[in-house]
Every structure is written in structure tokens, then in C-alpha cells.
Design a protein around this motif. Structure first.
Motif, PDB file in Angstrom:
ATOM      1  N   GLY A 180      18.849   6.766  -4.884  1.00 16.61           N
ATOM      2  CA  GLY A 180      17.987   6.535  -3.815  1.00 16.61           C
ATOM      3  C   GLY A 180      18.660   4.963  -2.987  1.00 16.61           C
ATOM      4  O   GLY A 180      19.444   4.569  -3.221  1.00 16.61           O
ATOM      5  N   ARG A 181      17.502   4.722  -2.073  1.00 14.45           N
ATOM      6  CA  ARG A 181      17.845   3.643  -1.277  1.00 14.45           C
ATOM      7  C   ARG A 181      17.813   2.442  -2.189  1.00 14.45           C
ATOM      8  O   ARG A 181      18.736   1.424  -1.950  1.00 14.45           O
ATOM      9  CB  ARG A 181      16.896   3.411  -0.387  1.00 14.45           C
ATOM     10  CG  ARG A 181      16.890   2.081   0.492  1.00 14.45           C
ATOM     11  CD  ARG A 181      15.675   2.100   1.488  1.00 14.45           C
ATOM     12  NE  ARG A 181      14.429   2.084   1.046  1.00 14.45           N
ATOM     13  CZ  ARG A 181      13.620   1.198   0.392  1.00 14.45           C
ATOM     14  NH1 ARG A 181      14.135  -0.201   0.477  1.00 14.45           N
ATOM     15  NH2 ARG A 181      12.406   1.138  -0.194  1.00 14.45           N
ATOM     16  N   LEU A 182      16.888   2.361  -3.095  1.00 12.67           N
ATOM     17  CA  LEU A 182      17.046   0.925  -4.141  1.00 12.67           C
ATOM     18  C   LEU A 182      16.818   1.483  -5.312  1.00 12.67           C
ATOM     19  O   LEU A 182      15.486   1.663  -5.612  1.00 12.67           O
ATOM     20  CB  LEU A 182      15.989  -0.136  -3.492  1.00 12.67           C
ATOM     21  CG  LEU A 182      15.897  -1.223  -4.733  1.00 12.67           C
ATOM     22  CD1 LEU A 182      17.109  -2.001  -4.751  1.00 12.67           C
ATOM     23  CD2 LEU A 182      14.946  -2.113  -4.027  1.00 12.67           C
ATOM     24  N   PRO A 183      17.572   1.705  -6.429  1.00 10.84           N
ATOM     25  CA  PRO A 183      17.068   2.268  -7.673  1.00 10.84           C
ATOM     26  C   PRO A 183      16.503   1.001  -8.583  1.00 10.84           C
ATOM     27  O   PRO A 183      16.988  -0.020  -8.445  1.00 10.84           O
ATOM     28  CB  PRO A 183      18.654   2.578  -8.088  1.00 10.84           C
ATOM     29  CG  PRO A 183      19.358   2.854  -7.156  1.00 10.84           C
ATOM     30  CD  PRO A 183      19.079   1.815  -6.143  1.00 10.84           C
ATOM     31  N   VAL A 184      15.210   1.465  -8.969  1.00  4.94           N
ATOM     32  CA  VAL A 184      14.405   0.374  -9.801  1.00  4.94           C
ATOM     33  C   VAL A 184      14.496   1.104 -10.994  1.00  4.94           C
ATOM     34  O   VAL A 184      14.170   2.115 -11.337  1.00  4.94           O
ATOM     35  CB  VAL A 184      13.248   0.576  -9.183  1.00  4.94           C
ATOM     36  CG1 VAL A 184      12.030  -0.307 -10.221  1.00  4.94           C
ATOM     37  CG2 VAL A 184      13.324  -0.080  -7.722  1.00  4.94           C
ATOM     38  N   ASN A 185      14.588   0.183 -12.065  1.00  2.00           N
ATOM     39  CA  ASN A 185      14.503   0.466 -13.239  1.00  2.00           C
ATOM     40  C   ASN A 185      15.410   1.428 -13.906  1.00  2.00           C
ATOM     41  O   ASN A 185      15.073   2.634 -14.586  1.00  2.00           O
ATOM     42  CB  ASN A 185      13.086   0.806 -13.773  1.00  2.00           C
ATOM     43  CG  ASN A 185      12.050  -0.500 -13.641  1.00  2.00           C
ATOM     44  OD1 ASN A 185      12.617  -1.507 -13.564  1.00  2.00           O
ATOM     45  ND2 ASN A 185      10.740  -0.271 -13.803  1.00  2.00           N
ATOM     46  N   THR A 186      16.465   1.539 -13.684  1.00 11.06           N
ATOM     47  CA  THR A 186      17.762   2.335 -14.024  1.00 11.06           C
ATOM     48  C   THR A 186      17.906   2.519 -15.496  1.00 11.06           C
ATOM     49  O   THR A 186      18.436   3.587 -15.951  1.00 11.06           O
ATOM     50  CB  THR A 186      19.213   1.817 -13.672  1.00 11.06           C
ATOM     51  OG1 THR A 186      19.400   0.462 -13.837  1.00 11.06           O
ATOM     52  CG2 THR A 186      19.046   2.006 -12.013  1.00 11.06           C
ATOM     53  N   SER A 187      17.304   1.174 -16.346  1.00  9.80           N
ATOM     54  CA  SER A 187      17.249   1.441 -17.734  1.00  9.80           C
ATOM     55  C   SER A 187      16.349   2.386 -18.309  1.00  9.80           C
ATOM     56  O   SER A 187      16.325   2.906 -19.249  1.00  9.80           O
ATOM     57  CB  SER A 187      16.979   0.146 -18.234  1.00  9.80           C
ATOM     58  OG  SER A 187      15.542  -0.331 -18.254  1.00  9.80           O
ATOM     59  N   GLY A 204       0.947  -1.142  -0.190  1.00 10.17           N
ATOM     60  CA  GLY A 204      -0.086  -0.169  -0.040  1.00 10.17           C
ATOM     61  C   GLY A 204       0.769   1.249  -0.008  1.00 10.17           C
ATOM     62  O   GLY A 204       0.391   2.421  -0.054  1.00 10.17           O
ATOM     63  N   HIS A 205       1.969   1.215  -0.188  1.00 13.23           N
ATOM     64  CA  HIS A 205       2.962   2.156   0.068  1.00 13.23           C
ATOM     65  C   HIS A 205       4.093   2.253  -1.109  1.00 13.23           C
ATOM     66  O   HIS A 205       4.882   3.207  -1.134  1.00 13.23           O
ATOM     67  CB  HIS A 205       3.841   2.277   1.376  1.00 13.23           C
ATOM     68  CG  HIS A 205       2.954   2.533   2.687  1.00 13.23           C
ATOM     69  ND1 HIS A 205       2.530   3.745   3.158  1.00 13.23           N
ATOM     70  CD2 HIS A 205       2.602   1.638   3.458  1.00 13.23           C
ATOM     71  CE1 HIS A 205       1.694   3.671   4.262  1.00 13.23           C
ATOM     72  NE2 HIS A 205       1.495   2.163   4.169  1.00 13.23           N
ATOM     73  N   GLY A 206       3.916   1.737  -2.136  1.00  9.04           N
ATOM     74  CA  GLY A 206       4.631   1.756  -3.354  1.00  9.04           C
ATOM     75  C   GLY A 206       4.720   3.238  -3.913  1.00  9.04           C
ATOM     76  O   GLY A 206       5.759   3.568  -4.303  1.00  9.04           O
ATOM     77  N   ALA A 207       3.476   3.773  -4.085  1.00 11.73           N
ATOM     78  CA  ALA A 207       3.499   5.147  -4.861  1.00 11.73           C
ATOM     79  C   ALA A 207       4.303   5.949  -4.077  1.00 11.73           C
ATOM     80  O   ALA A 207       5.098   6.844  -4.420  1.00 11.73           O
ATOM     81  CB  ALA A 207       2.138   5.643  -4.915  1.00 11.73           C
ATOM     82  N   LYS A 208       4.082   5.951  -2.518  1.00  3.07           N
ATOM     83  CA  LYS A 208       4.840   6.989  -1.564  1.00  3.07           C
ATOM     84  C   LYS A 208       6.219   6.687  -1.574  1.00  3.07           C
ATOM     85  O   LYS A 208       6.957   7.496  -1.768  1.00  3.07           O
ATOM     86  CB  LYS A 208       4.119   6.786  -0.317  1.00  3.07           C
ATOM     87  CG  LYS A 208       4.937   7.614   0.857  1.00  3.07           C
ATOM     88  CD  LYS A 208       4.242   7.431   2.237  1.00  3.07           C
ATOM     89  CE  LYS A 208       5.220   8.114   3.285  1.00  3.07           C
ATOM     90  NZ  LYS A 208       4.738   7.670   4.576  1.00  3.07           N
ATOM     91  N   THR A 209       6.734   5.323  -1.612  1.00  2.91           N
ATOM     92  CA  THR A 209       8.122   4.942  -1.793  1.00  2.91           C
ATOM     93  C   THR A 209       8.777   5.566  -3.184  1.00  2.91           C
ATOM     94  O   THR A 209       9.854   6.145  -3.128  1.00  2.91           O
ATOM     95  CB  THR A 209       8.360   3.343  -1.725  1.00  2.91           C
ATOM     96  OG1 THR A 209       7.547   3.084  -0.422  1.00  2.91           O
ATOM     97  CG2 THR A 209       9.650   2.950  -1.908  1.00  2.91           C
ATOM     98  N   THR A 210       8.162   5.428  -4.113  1.00  2.00           N
ATOM     99  CA  THR A 210       8.542   5.873  -5.399  1.00  2.00           C
ATOM    100  C   THR A 210       8.274   7.734  -5.421  1.00  2.00           C
ATOM    101  O   THR A 210       9.637   7.941  -5.697  1.00  2.00           O
ATOM    102  CB  THR A 210       7.758   5.583  -6.670  1.00  2.00           C
ATOM    103  OG1 THR A 210       7.579   3.843  -6.623  1.00  2.00           O
ATOM    104  CG2 THR A 210       8.247   5.888  -8.029  1.00  2.00           C
ATOM    105  N   ARG A 211       7.487   8.072  -4.972  1.00  2.00           N
ATOM    106  CA  ARG A 211       7.471   9.631  -5.024  1.00  2.00           C
ATOM    107  C   ARG A 211       8.485  10.196  -3.981  1.00  2.00           C
ATOM    108  O   ARG A 211       8.943  11.433  -4.049  1.00  2.00           O
ATOM    109  CB  ARG A 211       5.867  10.107  -4.390  1.00  2.00           C
ATOM    110  CG  ARG A 211       4.916  10.222  -5.684  1.00  2.00           C
ATOM    111  CD  ARG A 211       3.806  11.044  -5.146  1.00  2.00           C
ATOM    112  NE  ARG A 211       3.062  10.520  -4.145  1.00  2.00           N
ATOM    113  CZ  ARG A 211       2.143   9.547  -4.435  1.00  2.00           C
ATOM    114  NH1 ARG A 211       1.512   9.267  -5.497  1.00  2.00           N
ATOM    115  NH2 ARG A 211       1.588   9.184  -3.238  1.00  2.00           N
ATOM    116  N   SER A 212       9.020   9.573  -3.041  1.00  2.00           N
ATOM    117  CA  SER A 212      10.013  10.172  -1.996  1.00  2.00           C
ATOM    118  C   SER A 212      11.358  10.018  -2.499  1.00  2.00           C
ATOM    119  O   SER A 212      12.142  10.441  -1.961  1.00  2.00           O
ATOM    120  CB  SER A 212      10.126   9.204  -0.833  1.00  2.00           C
ATOM    121  OG  SER A 212      10.432   7.820  -0.834  1.00  2.00           O
TER     122      SER A 212
END
Length: 190
Positions: A123-130, A108-116
């Protein structure tokens, strides 16, 4: 333009043409092909229901969660050990659902994690660096291999401006059928 509220056209990846290839071999033979091998330390596959209406929670991707758990168990690592990830972001919402199912964000917090900014480069865990599928297209049969290549380049320190400093363990997740099937591979630089 609206595709399906709240998704707009640019929230959706374009299906495209493309190709990708990797060489898989036993680690003791990798020196024939490269001086910087990357090994697969975990792999998981899972499937679930295709029909969204049959899911307990249509926003939670059970197959992604289960395939991630299986890969983590095989690799002997957890979500906190991953330093870079490529997840299947065919739509903006899919990345959010995937990072929750893989344990990178609380449910339930994925959007908040991404927006932060936690999932961006630096960031803490780069996702989709491509850039993910929305940036490079979605050549359906080649998508998973292209994700693997990004993690390979990251773990070898060859990702250029996209490089995650010190990345040693990475994850690639791909899915099909509205998340009805998912595969996760965890890689480590040698």
C-alpha cells in the motif's frame, strides 16, 4: 467475546514476555558492528494527560501528534517521506489513532485509510509490517526496541516476505499510559 464495545478479544494485544536489544553508537563507529548501518535522523518525545475524560478529544492522541512533529522537525521530513512505519497498536483502535496523529491519515479517516489497503504491505504506507503487537505480543519493556528492529530490517532490505520495496526512511512510534506519553524515532538507511 467483547472486551469493551466495539473491541473484541482479538482486537487487543496480549501482554507477553520477551526481550529485544539494539546497538547504538556514533555513525562513524558503526562499521565495527555492521556493513549496513541505519541512522536515527529524528527523535521526539511528548506527554499529555493520562485521564481520557480530561482530553479535548479522547480519540486524538496529542502526545503522539506532538512527538511526531518533533521527530519530523529534527529529521527535516514529513509524513509523506515515511515509507514504512511501526506504530503502537496495543488495541486495533490505537493503530487508527496513531496513523491519524502522525499525519498518515486525515483526522477521523484512519479507519477508512486502513480499510482501503493504504497501510498494508504494497500500500501507500505499510504500517506494522511485523504484524504489530496483536500478532507478536506486547512484551511491554521490549516493545519499542522490537519495533525499531523491524524498521532496521526494513531499511536494510532484510525483512523477507514483509519487505517494503525500496524503503529508505522509516518511523517507529511507541507509547504508554493510554497514550499519555509517546516517543517517535525516524530512521534512514545509510
Amino acid at each position: 467475546s467483547i472486551v469493551a464495545e466495539p473491541l473484541r478479544l482479538l482486537h487487543c494485544s496480549p501482554v507477553s514476555d520477551g526481550g529485544a536489544a539494539v546497538i547504538l553508537c556514533p555513525l562513524d563507529q558503526a562499521s565495527k558492528y555492521t556493513d549496513k548501518p541505519v541512522k536515527i535522523i529524528g527523535s521526539g518525545l511528548a506527554s499529555g494527560t493520562l485521564t481520557l475524560a480530561d482530553r479535548t478529544d479522547p480519540a486524538f492522541l496529542d502526545s503522539v501528534h506532538k512527538s511526531g512533529e518533533r521527530a519530523y522537525k529534527m529529521a527535516g521530513v514529513g509524513p509523506g517521506d515515511i515509507q514504512v512505519a511501526e506504530v503502537h497498536d496495543c488495541f486495533a483502535i490505537a493503530e487508527i489513532c496513531c496513523i491519524e496523529a502522525l499525519g498518515f491519515a486525515d483526522r477521523g479517516h484512519g479507519a477508512k485509510t486502513t480499510r482501503s489497503g493504504e497501510t498494508e504491505l504494497g500500500g501507500r504506507l505499510p504500517v506494522n509490517t511485523s504484524g504489530g503487537l496483536k500478532a507478536k505480543g506486547h512484551p511491554v519493556g521490549a516493545t519499542g526496541i522490537a519495533q525499531t528492529i523491524e524498521i532496521f530490517e526494513q531499511l536494510r532490505g532484510e525483512a523477507g516476505d514483509r519487505q517494503v520495496d525500496g524503503a529508505r526512511t522509516g518511523l517507529a512510534q511507541n507509547m504508554g499510559g493510554s497514550g499519555a506519553s509517546s516517543v517517535v524515532h525516524i530512521f534512514q538507511g545509510v
